[in-house]
Design a protein around this motif. Structure first.
Motif, PDB file in Angstrom:
ATOM      1  N   LYS A  44       0.756  -1.308  -0.038  1.00 25.85           N
ATOM      2  CA  LYS A  44       0.256   0.259   0.299  1.00 25.85           C
ATOM      3  C   LYS A  44       1.067   1.148  -0.092  1.00 25.85           C
ATOM      4  N   THR A  45       1.820   1.174   0.517  1.00 27.24           N
ATOM      5  CA  THR A  45       2.802   2.443   0.871  1.00 27.24           C
ATOM      6  C   THR A  45       3.730   2.741  -0.759  1.00 27.24           C
ATOM      7  N   CYS A  46       4.114   1.569  -0.952  1.00 27.95           N
ATOM      8  CA  CYS A  46       4.269   2.017  -2.161  1.00 27.95           C
ATOM      9  C   CYS A  46       4.119   2.303  -3.518  1.00 27.95           C
ATOM     10  N   GLY A  47       2.266   1.440  -3.970  1.00 25.27           N
ATOM     11  CA  GLY A  47       1.430   2.373  -4.763  1.00 25.27           C
ATOM     12  C   GLY A  47       1.213   3.506  -4.209  1.00 25.27           C
ATOM     13  N   ALA A  48       1.097   3.770  -2.920  1.00 25.19           N
ATOM     14  CA  ALA A  48       0.367   5.527  -2.832  1.00 25.19           C
ATOM     15  C   ALA A  48       1.624   6.435  -3.123  1.00 25.19           C
ATOM     16  N   VAL A  51       1.766   6.586  -7.364  1.00 25.41           N
ATOM     17  CA  VAL A  51       0.276   7.635  -7.300  1.00 25.41           C
ATOM     18  C   VAL A  51       1.074   8.946  -7.573  1.00 25.41           C
ATOM     19  N   GLY A  52       1.135   9.149  -6.059  1.00 25.64           N
ATOM     20  CA  GLY A  52       2.643  10.441  -6.115  1.00 25.64           C
ATOM     21  C   GLY A  52       3.337  10.726  -6.936  1.00 25.64           C
ATOM     22  N   VAL A  53       3.860  10.412  -7.337  1.00 22.85           N
ATOM     23  CA  VAL A  53       5.040  10.417  -7.975  1.00 22.85           C
ATOM     24  C   VAL A  53       4.512  10.758  -9.418  1.00 22.85           C
ATOM     25  N   VAL A  54       3.454   9.844 -10.456  1.00 18.99           N
ATOM     26  CA  VAL A  54       2.958   9.900 -11.188  1.00 18.99           C
ATOM     27  C   VAL A  54       2.010  11.107 -11.388  1.00 18.99           C
ATOM     28  N   GLY A  55       1.091  11.716 -10.147  1.00 21.72           N
ATOM     29  CA  GLY A  55       0.576  12.629  -9.936  1.00 21.72           C
ATOM     30  C   GLY A  55       1.310  13.849 -10.386  1.00 21.72           C
ATOM     31  N   LEU A  56       2.307  14.050  -9.637  1.00 15.94           N
ATOM     32  CA  LEU A  56       3.093  15.423  -9.673  1.00 15.94           C
ATOM     33  C   LEU A  56       3.780  15.371 -11.384  1.00 15.94           C
TER      34      LEU A  56
END
Length: 62
Positions: A44-48, A51-56
């Protein structure tokens, strides 16, 4: 092969529970669930983070 007459103890860290006769695992259910839960939390932590890096990346691209 597992000796059915021998008492077996859980192999988990600090766990001294006796395993029932015919139980096919080396760890009790509690220790097995703790192990799985820790793995799920890591995923879950790695997935988040991904997602954060791709969003940025998409925010910066605009």
């Amino acid at each position: 092969m597992i000796n059915e007459n021998e008492k077996r103890i859980c192999k988990g860290k600090g766990c001294k529970k006796e395993l029932p006769v015919g139980y096919k695992y080396e760890k009790c259910e509690s220790c097995r669930n703790k192990f799985l839960e820790s793995g799920i939390n890591i995923v879950k932590t790695c997935g988040a983070a991904v997602v954060g890096v791709v969003g940025l990346f998409f925010i910066i691209k605009k």
